[in-house]
Scaffold this motif. Structure first.
Motif, PDB file in Angstrom:
ATOM      1  N   VAL A   1       0.864  -1.181   0.000  1.00 44.60           N
ATOM      2  CA  VAL A   1       0.000   0.000   0.000  1.00 44.60           C
ATOM      3  C   VAL A   1       0.905   1.238   0.000  1.00 44.60           C
ATOM      4  O   VAL A   1       1.777   1.371   0.858  1.00 44.60           O
ATOM      5  N   LYS A   2       0.706   2.109  -0.966  1.00 46.37           N
ATOM      6  CA  LYS A   2       1.559   3.286  -1.076  1.00 46.37           C
ATOM      7  C   LYS A   2       1.512   4.101   0.212  1.00 46.37           C
ATOM      8  O   LYS A   2       0.437   4.436   0.725  1.00 46.37           O
ATOM      9  N   ALA A   3       2.715   4.403   0.746  1.00 43.92           N
ATOM     10  CA  ALA A   3       2.802   5.102   2.030  1.00 43.92           C
ATOM     11  C   ALA A   3       4.103   5.895   2.074  1.00 43.92           C
ATOM     12  O   ALA A   3       5.078   5.554   1.401  1.00 43.92           O
ATOM     13  N   PRO A   4       4.139   6.971   2.857  1.00 41.71           N
ATOM     14  CA  PRO A   4       5.362   7.787   2.955  1.00 41.71           C
ATOM     15  C   PRO A   4       6.514   6.988   3.549  1.00 41.71           C
ATOM     16  O   PRO A   4       6.323   6.115   4.401  1.00 41.71           O
ATOM     17  N   ARG A   5       7.738   7.317   3.087  1.00 42.44           N
ATOM     18  CA  ARG A   5       8.946   6.683   3.604  1.00 42.44           C
ATOM     19  C   ARG A   5       9.403   7.376   4.882  1.00 42.44           C
ATOM     20  O   ARG A   5       9.175   8.584   5.075  1.00 42.44           O
ATOM     21  N   LEU A   6      10.078   6.630   5.744  1.00 37.90           N
ATOM     22  CA  LEU A   6      10.696   7.250   6.910  1.00 37.90           C
ATOM     23  C   LEU A   6      11.897   8.079   6.461  1.00 37.90           C
ATOM     24  O   LEU A   6      12.704   7.608   5.652  1.00 37.90           O
ATOM     25  N   PRO A   7      12.065   9.295   6.955  1.00 42.28           N
ATOM     26  CA  PRO A   7      13.165  10.147   6.479  1.00 42.28           C
ATOM     27  C   PRO A   7      14.545   9.607   6.823  1.00 42.28           C
ATOM     28  O   PRO A   7      15.509   9.825   6.084  1.00 42.28           O
ATOM     29  N   PHE A   8      14.674   8.855   7.944  1.00 45.10           N
ATOM     30  CA  PHE A   8      15.988   8.373   8.365  1.00 45.10           C
ATOM     31  C   PHE A   8      16.304   6.965   7.871  1.00 45.10           C
ATOM     32  O   PHE A   8      17.411   6.484   8.044  1.00 45.10           O
ATOM     33  N   ASP A   9      15.345   6.287   7.276  1.00 52.90           N
ATOM     34  CA  ASP A   9      15.587   4.972   6.673  1.00 52.90           C
ATOM     35  C   ASP A   9      14.468   4.721   5.673  1.00 52.90           C
ATOM     36  O   ASP A   9      13.382   4.258   6.016  1.00 52.90           O
ATOM     37  N   ARG A  10      14.755   4.998   4.399  1.00 47.52           N
ATOM     38  CA  ARG A  10      13.712   4.992   3.384  1.00 47.52           C
ATOM     39  C   ARG A  10      13.308   3.586   2.949  1.00 47.52           C
ATOM     40  O   ARG A  10      12.437   3.427   2.095  1.00 47.52           O
ATOM     41  N   ASN A  11      13.917   2.562   3.528  1.00 45.53           N
ATOM     42  CA  ASN A  11      13.430   1.212   3.296  1.00 45.53           C
ATOM     43  C   ASN A  11      12.092   0.986   3.979  1.00 45.53           C
ATOM     44  O   ASN A  11      11.334   0.097   3.591  1.00 45.53           O
ATOM     45  N   TYR A  12      11.814   1.777   5.011  1.00 45.41           N
ATOM     46  CA  TYR A  12      10.609   1.594   5.811  1.00 45.41           C
ATOM     47  C   TYR A  12       9.603   2.701   5.532  1.00 45.41           C
ATOM     48  O   TYR A  12       9.974   3.817   5.165  1.00 45.41           O
ATOM     49  N   GLY A  13       8.320   2.371   5.729  1.00 40.69           N
ATOM     50  CA  GLY A  13       7.264   3.357   5.567  1.00 40.69           C
ATOM     51  C   GLY A  13       6.270   3.271   6.704  1.00 40.69           C
ATOM     52  O   GLY A  13       6.254   2.298   7.468  1.00 40.69           O
ATOM     53  N   LEU A  14       5.437   4.301   6.822  1.00 38.94           N
ATOM     54  CA  LEU A  14       4.373   4.330   7.823  1.00 38.94           C
ATOM     55  C   LEU A  14       3.037   4.575   7.111  1.00 38.94           C
ATOM     56  O   LEU A  14       2.955   5.437   6.228  1.00 38.94           O
ATOM     57  N   PHE A  15       2.027   3.817   7.489  1.00 37.47           N
ATOM     58  CA  PHE A  15       0.714   4.033   6.909  1.00 37.47           C
ATOM     59  C   PHE A  15       0.181   5.399   7.342  1.00 37.47           C
ATOM     60  O   PHE A  15       0.161   5.718   8.527  1.00 37.47           O
ATOM     61  N   ARG A  16      -0.224   6.207   6.398  1.00 41.03           N
ATOM     62  CA  ARG A  16      -0.716   7.551   6.696  1.00 41.03           C
ATOM     63  C   ARG A  16      -2.231   7.554   6.841  1.00 41.03           C
ATOM     64  O   ARG A  16      -2.789   8.248   7.672  1.00 41.03           O
ATOM     65  N   SER A  17      -2.911   6.755   6.030  1.00 46.07           N
ATOM     66  CA  SER A  17      -4.371   6.708   6.051  1.00 46.07           C
ATOM     67  C   SER A  17      -4.827   5.279   6.251  1.00 46.07           C
ATOM     68  O   SER A  17      -4.223   4.338   5.722  1.00 46.07           O
ATOM     69  N   GLY A  18      -5.902   5.115   7.003  1.00 45.30           N
ATOM     70  CA  GLY A  18      -6.416   3.774   7.235  1.00 45.30           C
ATOM     71  C   GLY A  18      -7.363   3.278   6.172  1.00 45.30           C
ATOM     72  O   GLY A  18      -7.718   2.089   6.169  1.00 45.30           O
TER      73      GLY A  18
END
Length: 392
Positions: free
Chosen positions: A58-75
């Protein structure tokens, strides 16, 4: 049984959680069950796995300090997938917004919060190291424990990946319903894969002869892993004995670590080895695994090393310490390079034949990932039966 794991720690580039889930997909498929992962990706995509298992990116923003990881912004996208997939069990393991997305989803599934890590130790404890001891940090960050309790009340079960994490959370006053220790793929890791020619080649890359000692470190280049402590320990031990270290991994601290070892002739950094057989051969061909992280809750790499016939040199805090037993391991004070150097010297001062026999004995008893998956399915089946009886 259909299990959907909504997982922010699953990345396209590897890591312990991905290794665990990729294996569990195949194992559960063999057992007649289904595991589907919903993970934050750079784009929306569906990735099917041969033999069973699906990843919904699911397309989600990347973490600024490690772009391998992302956080869900919308449920919305996640809940729409959950509605469509209609799982029997939904798992999640991140304490951020996704924990509330799953908690508030109105589906029929059993909701399980499955803890893979300990943010209190990995971040707050490390940031305030030297300022306050861990019990004081725990008190200062009591708000974080209360925050966890606020979403955990909406889950049917709180499960951890081992006893270390269960003890930590229970000590903070949280109710842990089950500890489910992980296992490893014994089909890959074996002492029989030891290759003396490969070992000599690795030592040569460290600028050392074949009669030197070869240490192996495996893991992300991240402050949590405390590789500078390991490097300092190896350099100090090297003042009294010929010892080399190879580090397999990558991450946000790679450039920093590269600069740190630039003047260390017997320490080499290598990229992760994704070929599982080759990785298992390298692991079996080293003389010991050395580990630095005192915060991770389960020592998966340490368990792979034990299955490969390797002795361990690990800190006395964290998940690896629970795996280390005196016949085949040495503990050192967490975050203490001098203590680590002493542990290296103690291990290599042992009688090699006795140490090897202890390692081979331990390798034969390592818990497998199939053992873990079977225990987890049995536990979920009991919870689902209880939920159905309660509804009736």
């Amino acid at each position: 049984m259909r299990i959907v794991d909504v997982n922010e720690y699953y990345t396209p580039t590897g890591g312990g959680v991905r290794t665990y889930l990729d294996r569990k997909m195949g194992i559960l498929a063999d057992m007649g069950h289904e595991l589907i992962v919903i993970a934050p990706g750079r784009e929306d995509a569906v990735e099917e796995r041969p033999g069973g298992g699906v990843i919904h990116w699911v397309k989600a923003p990347r973490l600024p300090f490690d772009r391998n990881y992302g956080l869900f912004r919308s449920g919305d996208a996640v809940t729409a997938l959950l509605d469509r997939l209609d799982p029997d069990v939904v798992e999640t393991s991140s304490p951020w917004w996704i924990a509330w997305i799953v908690a508030r989803w109105q589906g029929r599934a059993l909701k399980v919060y499955f803890a893979h890590n300990d943010n209190m130790a990995a971040y707050a404890g490390r940031w305030l190291e030297g300022v306050a001891d861990m019990p004081t940090v725990e008190r200062w960050f009591g708000w974080y424990t209360r925050y966890q309790a606020s979403f955990l009340q909406h889950y049917d079960a709180f499960v951890t990946n081992g006893t270390t994490l269960a003890r930590r959370h229970a000590g903070r006053g949280l109710t842990v319903h089950a500890a489910m220790p992980l296992g490893i793929d014994r089909g890959f890791f074996s002492p029989a894969l030891r290759d003396e020619k490969l070992r000599a080649s690795l030592l040569a890359q460290c600028g050392l002869p074949a009669d030197a000692h070869l240490l192996l470190g495996v893991g992300r280049h991240h402050p949590e892993k405390r590789w500078p402590t390991v490097i300092d320990a190896v350099e100090a031990a090297g003042d009294r004995m010929p010892v080399g270290l190879i580090l397999l991994g990558n991450g946000v601290d790679r450039e920093k670590l590269s600069r740190r070892v630039a003047e260390s002739p017997h320490i080499r950094l290598f990229q992760p080895v994704y070929d599982r057989l080759r990785f298992a051969q390298i692991m079996a061909s080293a003389d010991a695994l050395i580990h630095g992280s005192d915060a991770e809750p389960f020592g998966l790499v340490a368990l792979e090393a034990v299955a490969s016939g390797l002795p361990l040199i690990v800190p006395d805090e964290g998940g690896a310490a629970d795996i280390a037993e005196p016949p085949f391991a040495e503990l050192y004070r967490a975050r203490d390079a001098r203590s680590g150097a002493a542990a290296i010297r103690r291990l290599f001062a042992r009688e090699p034949a006795i140490l090897r026999a202890a390692c081979l004995h331990a390798a034969a008893k390592v818990r497998t990932d199939r053992d873990h998956a079977a225990a987890l399915v049995d536990y979920y089946s009991e919870l689902l039966d209880g939920k159905r009886r309660a509804a009736a």
